[in-house]
Scaffold this motif. Sequence first.
Motif, PDB file in Angstrom:
ATOM      1  N   LEU A   1       0.837  15.065 -13.089  1.00 57.41           N
ATOM      2  CA  LEU A   1      -0.283  15.514 -13.922  1.00 57.41           C
ATOM      3  C   LEU A   1      -0.696  16.941 -13.565  1.00 57.41           C
ATOM      4  CD1 LEU A   1      -2.555  12.335 -14.154  1.00 57.41           C
ATOM      5  CD2 LEU A   1      -1.064  13.308 -15.906  1.00 57.41           C
ATOM      6  N   LEU A   2      -0.705  17.245 -12.269  1.00 60.52           N
ATOM      7  CA  LEU A   2      -1.076  18.605 -11.854  1.00 60.52           C
ATOM      8  C   LEU A   2      -0.066  19.609 -12.405  1.00 60.52           C
ATOM      9  CD1 LEU A   2      -2.871  20.500 -10.144  1.00 60.52           C
ATOM     10  CD2 LEU A   2      -1.252  20.185  -8.282  1.00 60.52           C
ATOM     11  N   HIS A   3       1.205  19.225 -12.298  1.00 61.94           N
ATOM     12  CA  HIS A   3       2.266  20.111 -12.795  1.00 61.94           C
ATOM     13  C   HIS A   3       2.084  20.370 -14.294  1.00 61.94           C
ATOM     14  CE1 HIS A   3       6.292  21.851 -12.963  1.00 61.94           C
ATOM     15  NE2 HIS A   3       6.430  21.199 -14.100  1.00 61.94           N
ATOM     16  N   LEU A   4       1.810  19.306 -15.054  1.00 66.20           N
ATOM     17  CA  LEU A   4       1.629  19.467 -16.500  1.00 66.20           C
ATOM     18  C   LEU A   4       0.412  20.339 -16.791  1.00 66.20           C
ATOM     19  CD1 LEU A   4       2.385  15.869 -17.822  1.00 66.20           C
ATOM     20  CD2 LEU A   4       3.820  17.915 -18.004  1.00 66.20           C
ATOM     21  N   PHE A   5      -0.669  20.093 -16.027  1.00 64.28           N
ATOM     22  CA  PHE A   5      -1.887  20.876 -16.245  1.00 64.28           C
ATOM     23  C   PHE A   5      -1.642  22.361 -15.977  1.00 64.28           C
ATOM     24  CE2 PHE A   5      -5.678  22.861 -14.301  1.00 64.28           C
ATOM     25  CZ  PHE A   5      -6.503  22.846 -15.414  1.00 64.28           C
TER      26      PHE A   5
ATOM     27  N   SER B   1      -1.486  24.120 -19.824  1.00 57.84           N
ATOM     28  CA  SER B   1      -2.804  24.414 -20.364  1.00 57.84           C
ATOM     29  C   SER B   1      -3.116  25.892 -20.140  1.00 57.84           C
ATOM     30  CB  SER B   1      -3.860  23.553 -19.683  1.00 57.84           C
ATOM     31  OG  SER B   1      -4.061  24.013 -18.371  1.00 57.84           O
ATOM     32  N   LYS B   2      -4.040  26.373 -20.952  1.00 60.96           N
ATOM     33  CA  LYS B   2      -4.424  27.780 -20.864  1.00 60.96           C
ATOM     34  C   LYS B   2      -5.085  28.066 -19.510  1.00 60.96           C
ATOM     35  CE  LYS B   2      -6.502  30.979 -24.152  1.00 60.96           C
ATOM     36  NZ  LYS B   2      -7.295  31.045 -25.380  1.00 60.96           N
ATOM     37  N   ILE B   3      -5.979  27.164 -19.098  1.00 52.82           N
ATOM     38  CA  ILE B   3      -6.650  27.369 -17.814  1.00 52.82           C
ATOM     39  C   ILE B   3      -5.648  27.285 -16.673  1.00 52.82           C
ATOM     40  CG2 ILE B   3      -8.302  26.323 -16.207  1.00 52.82           C
ATOM     41  CD1 ILE B   3     -10.222  26.019 -18.329  1.00 52.82           C
ATOM     42  N   GLY B   4      -4.687  26.349 -16.799  1.00 49.40           N
ATOM     43  CA  GLY B   4      -3.650  26.236 -15.776  1.00 49.40           C
ATOM     44  C   GLY B   4      -2.872  27.535 -15.641  1.00 49.40           C
TER      45      GLY B   4
ATOM     46  N   ILE C   1       0.834  -1.202   0.000  1.00 52.84           N
ATOM     47  CA  ILE C   1       0.000   0.000   0.000  1.00 52.84           C
ATOM     48  C   ILE C   1       0.870   1.254   0.000  1.00 52.84           C
ATOM     49  CG2 ILE C   1      -0.277  -0.136   2.511  1.00 52.84           C
ATOM     50  CD1 ILE C   1      -2.873   1.327   2.199  1.00 52.84           C
ATOM     51  N   ASP C   2       2.039   1.169   0.703  1.00 50.96           N
ATOM     52  CA  ASP C   2       2.948   2.319   0.713  1.00 50.96           C
ATOM     53  C   ASP C   2       3.466   2.603  -0.688  1.00 50.96           C
ATOM     54  OD1 ASP C   2       2.751   2.705   3.444  1.00 50.96           O
ATOM     55  OD2 ASP C   2       4.253   1.160   3.842  1.00 50.96           O
ATOM     56  N   ILE C   3       3.815   1.516  -1.378  1.00 50.63           N
ATOM     57  CA  ILE C   3       4.365   1.681  -2.721  1.00 50.63           C
ATOM     58  C   ILE C   3       3.306   2.234  -3.661  1.00 50.63           C
ATOM     59  CG2 ILE C   3       5.330   0.427  -4.696  1.00 50.63           C
ATOM     60  CD1 ILE C   3       6.684  -1.387  -2.654  1.00 50.63           C
ATOM     61  N   TYR C   4       2.083   1.662  -3.580  1.00 45.55           N
ATOM     62  CA  TYR C   4       1.013   2.151  -4.459  1.00 45.55           C
ATOM     63  C   TYR C   4       0.680   3.607  -4.163  1.00 45.55           C
ATOM     64  CZ  TYR C   4       0.036  -2.317  -6.648  1.00 45.55           C
ATOM     65  OH  TYR C   4       0.129  -3.465  -7.384  1.00 45.55           O
ATOM     66  N   SER C   5       0.532   3.934  -2.883  1.00 47.07           N
ATOM     67  CA  SER C   5       0.137   5.315  -2.592  1.00 47.07           C
ATOM     68  C   SER C   5       1.229   6.280  -3.034  1.00 47.07           C
ATOM     69  CB  SER C   5      -0.241   5.513  -1.122  1.00 47.07           C
ATOM     70  OG  SER C   5       0.718   4.973  -0.274  1.00 47.07           O
ATOM     71  N   PHE C   6       2.484   5.843  -2.868  1.00 51.68           N
ATOM     72  CA  PHE C   6       3.574   6.704  -3.306  1.00 51.68           C
ATOM     73  C   PHE C   6       3.490   6.968  -4.810  1.00 51.68           C
ATOM     74  CE2 PHE C   6       7.925   7.281  -4.900  1.00 51.68           C
ATOM     75  CZ  PHE C   6       8.310   8.388  -4.146  1.00 51.68           C
ATOM     76  N   PHE C   7       3.330   5.897  -5.592  1.00 58.55           N
ATOM     77  CA  PHE C   7       3.314   6.089  -7.048  1.00 58.55           C
ATOM     78  C   PHE C   7       2.074   6.837  -7.524  1.00 58.55           C
ATOM     79  CE2 PHE C   7       6.722   2.919  -6.993  1.00 58.55           C
ATOM     80  CZ  PHE C   7       7.645   3.640  -7.743  1.00 58.55           C
ATOM     81  N   VAL C   8       0.922   6.551  -6.904  1.00 55.66           N
ATOM     82  CA  VAL C   8      -0.283   7.280  -7.310  1.00 55.66           C
ATOM     83  C   VAL C   8      -0.109   8.772  -7.029  1.00 55.66           C
ATOM     84  CG1 VAL C   8      -2.728   7.631  -6.774  1.00 55.66           C
ATOM     85  CG2 VAL C   8      -1.853   5.322  -7.139  1.00 55.66           C
ATOM     86  N   SER C   9       0.467   9.095  -5.858  1.00 53.78           N
ATOM     87  CA  SER C   9       0.686  10.511  -5.542  1.00 53.78           C
ATOM     88  C   SER C   9       1.632  11.156  -6.539  1.00 53.78           C
ATOM     89  CB  SER C   9       1.303  10.674  -4.161  1.00 53.78           C
ATOM     90  OG  SER C   9       0.439  10.236  -3.196  1.00 53.78           O
ATOM     91  N   ILE C  10       2.706  10.451  -6.847  1.00 52.69           N
ATOM     92  CA  ILE C  10       3.685  11.026  -7.783  1.00 52.69           C
ATOM     93  C   ILE C  10       3.021  11.290  -9.135  1.00 52.69           C
ATOM     94  CG2 ILE C  10       5.830  10.567  -9.067  1.00 52.69           C
ATOM     95  CD1 ILE C  10       6.363  11.173  -6.155  1.00 52.69           C
ATOM     96  N   ILE C  11       2.174  10.337  -9.572  1.00 50.15           N
ATOM     97  CA  ILE C  11       1.481  10.542 -10.851  1.00 50.15           C
ATOM     98  C   ILE C  11       0.577  11.773 -10.768  1.00 50.15           C
ATOM     99  CG2 ILE C  11      -0.286   9.563 -12.402  1.00 50.15           C
ATOM    100  CD1 ILE C  11       0.942   6.778 -11.697  1.00 50.15           C
ATOM    101  N   CYS C  12      -0.144  11.907  -9.643  1.00 50.28           N
ATOM    102  CA  CYS C  12      -1.027  13.072  -9.477  1.00 50.28           C
ATOM    103  C   CYS C  12      -0.221  14.369  -9.516  1.00 50.28           C
ATOM    104  CB  CYS C  12      -1.776  13.006  -8.152  1.00 50.28           C
ATOM    105  SG  CYS C  12      -3.032  11.749  -8.127  1.00 50.28           S
ATOM    106  N   ILE C  13       0.926  14.354  -8.836  1.00 49.96           N
ATOM    107  CA  ILE C  13       1.757  15.566  -8.784  1.00 49.96           C
ATOM    108  C   ILE C  13       2.222  15.934 -10.196  1.00 49.96           C
ATOM    109  CG2 ILE C  13       3.984  16.480  -8.005  1.00 49.96           C
ATOM    110  CD1 ILE C  13       3.527  14.736  -5.419  1.00 49.96           C
TER     111      ILE C  13
END
Lengths: 290, 233
Positions: A154-158, A162-165, A140-152
């Motif tokens: 994606l947020l950074h890219l957004f 993007s124009k709205i970003g 669960i630690d590994i999954y939560s770590f990777f999911v968070s990193i992916i979210c971070i």
Amino acid sequence: MFLQTLVTGLGIGSIYALMAMGYCLVFSILNFSNFAHGAMIMIGAYVGYLFCSIIGIPFFLSIIITAVITGILSVINERLAYRSLRERNAPSLYLIITAMGISIMLENLVYSTIGSNFYAYPRVFSKNYLEIFSSTIGLIDIYSFFVSIICIILLHLFLNNSKIGMAIRAGVADPIATSLMGANFNVLIRNVFFLSGIFAGISGVFMGLRYMVYPQMGWITNKAYIAAVIGGLGSLPGAIIGGFILGIIETIVSVYISSVVRDVFSFSMLILILLLKPLGLFGIKYEEKM
Amino acid sequence: MLTIKDMNVFYGHIHALQGVSIQVNQSEIVSIIGSNGAGKSTLLNSIAGIVKRASGEITFENNPLPTRSYDIVKLGISLVPERRRIFPNLTVNENLKMGAYLRNNQKEVEIDLEEMYRLFPILKKRTKQFGGTLSGGEQQMLTIARGLMSRPKFLMLDEPSLGLAPNLTEEVFLKIEEINQTGITILLVEQNAFKALEIANRAYVLENGKIAFSGIGAKMLDNPKIKDAYLGV
């Protein structure tokens, strides 16, 4: 032992980071701490439980559905509770109090409808632990770590591509000038709340999976708020780093000292950082140039 | 092009604009001068839709002006706000792109970006730099360029010379004339009354929220009352 502690710390820290990002996004653009975020995380845990356990949809699909639902709920929350206050230029304090009210209301709504029972997520992974270098590492630690990193990421890219970003970043620095550019500030706010709701849903599912699902679980997210303050409210990198620092320190204290003093450490660290750096580690104040 | 009839604006109990009426014709430069707190910025901000007006009628190209700022920008009205208000956390390039927020044709936006870099060569060297790192003069050029990125027909400038050294002030006013020559109508608010009257076709003097005088820019330079009160001669 140390590796195991570190991985657990990173796992918990990544969830704190995810939750802190939700606080941070709203704070950076509206300048108030959205304490309803904790309740949104609690609802995320329940919604995730519903899909994952009762309906029986695969875990990662449940996370995505939950994220969309809490994203929409968060937008509705803003539309009904905050927008009219914003349009009357109410001071931040009124928004904070309203947010606390929403949080108490949602918590009691869950009490009165679902009840105060504790629910545990089913086993979602075929194996719960991995053996690496003779340490047991929680999956669960590994999954939560990777999911968070992916979210971070994606947020950074957004935010950066993007124009709205771009308009959201502009709105953080100067809402009035952003309106002068022709951006509809309400649309930007809606996007910010949707994002913050998405993060609430994802972190809620992981919190529920790690601990239990119960009505008051939203209060744990005060830790995420600490993380956001440590990093500097309104700074996204600050929120992320603050989350990881808090997660790792908490785990180390629990393992090597005692889990009883864990929260004493977290709050002492908060006070110490605010004494030394009142804006947090990465807080910025924009100054105008004449 | 733009007509304001009997406009009133309040800040709480303060009656900031009291029955103001002005008119701006196509391709003119119109200046509004007045002392601090006379209501000059309030006037521009209420046209731009960021200050609510209590009463009064604004028409733009014979249609009533909408009240939401984004609808106003869509019509081709752009405000270059007081004290620059560039986005310090966005790069120069992004600041300019924010100016083109409502435009969807990326190609045209790119062409206009190049045009801005030609008009303000100072910015060309700074494209990737954050707005907050620019000097005051560069920031002023950036706000004007950003205001032009929406391709306005009607450009309002609020105190463009504020805090600038005399040679930079000179440059800013030259740019304003250059922009006007491309056919953009200009409504200018300035403390530097001499410069503002010099480049204006017509001008209004705002005193305590009311229009005190109006007339041809060059003639007002010779008006003894204005000389006395605003030009300091």
